[in-house]
Scaffold this active site. Structure first.
Site, PDB file in Angstrom:
ATOM      1  CG  ASP A   1      -2.276  -3.886  -0.705  1.00  0.00           C
ATOM      2  OD1 ASP A   1      -3.014  -4.055   0.287  1.00  0.00           O
ATOM      3  OD2 ASP A   1      -1.943  -2.773  -1.123  1.00  0.00           O
TER       4      ASP A   1
ATOM      5  CB  CYS B   1      -0.894  -0.004   1.237  1.00  0.00           C
ATOM      6  SG  CYS B   1      -1.848   1.529   1.419  1.00  0.00           S
TER       7      CYS B   1
END
EC number: 1.7.1.13
Length: 153
Positions: free
Chosen positions: A58, A51
Site C-alpha cells: 500500500d 495490507c
C-alpha cells in the site's frame, strides 16, 4: 556546554532500518524556540506498508503538521520509523493513527495533525485524517496541499 543532542543514537550514525514500527525509536531534540508558536511540517510522499490480509503493498503520501512545545522530532529517527512500516501489515487507518500517536507520545506537541492520503487499492482511495484537537489560536496553518484523487480526471 552540550547541545541537548548527546543522547541521539541514530543521527550521524549508520543505522539499519528497524524491523517493525514497535522496534523503531523516535528521538527528539530540544526546541530552540519553546515559547514561540510555530508549525513544523513533515511530508512523506512515498510511504509504504503492507495490507495485513493480502500482503500487497500500500502506498500513501503522509503530511504531518505539529506545533512543538519543548521538543522537536529528530528527522532521521522519523525517517527510520516511517520506513519500518515497509514490511508491516496494517490497514490504512491503523498506520495513519499509530504514526500520529507515536509522535504525540515522543514529543508532546502543543498540537498535531496528520493526513494520510492513500493511493487506490481495488479502485478506492482512502484518506485518513486525525488531530489532537483544535489548532492553537494564531497558528499559521497552511493547507496540506494534496489534491483529492481524480483518477483519469
Amino acid at each position: 556546554m552540550g547541545t541537548g543532542t548527546e543522547h541521539l543514537t541514530q543521527l550521524g550514525q549508520s543505522t539499519a532500518l528497524p524491523a517493525s514500527p514497535d522496534k523503531a525509536v523516535l528521538e527528539t531534540v530540544p526546541n530552540p524556540h519553546p515559547g514561540t508558536l510555530y508549525l513544523v511540517r513533515f511530508t512523506a510522499p512515498e510511504f509504504t506498508s503492507l495490507c495485513p490480509i493480502t500482503g500487497q503493498p500500500d502506498f500513501a503520501q503522509l503530511v504531518i503538521d505539529y506545533a512543538p512545545e519543548g521538543s522537536l522530532v529528530e528527522s532521521k529517527s522519523l525517517k527510520l520509523f516511517l520506513g519500518s512500516f515497509r514490511n508491516h501489515g496494517a490497514f490504512h487507518e491503523d498506520c495513519t493513527i499509530a504514526i500520529a500517536k507515536r509522535l504525540v507520545a515522543a514529543c508532546a506537541p502543543k498540537w498535531l495533525r496528520i493526513g494520510g492520503y492513500w493511493y487506490p487499492r481495488g479502485g478506492i482511495p482512502i484518506d485518513v485524517f486525525w488531530q489532537t484537537g483544535p489548532a492553537p489560536e494564531g497558528l499559521w496553518l497552511p493547507d496540506q496541499g494534496v489534491a483529492g484523487y481524480r483518477g483519469r480526471g
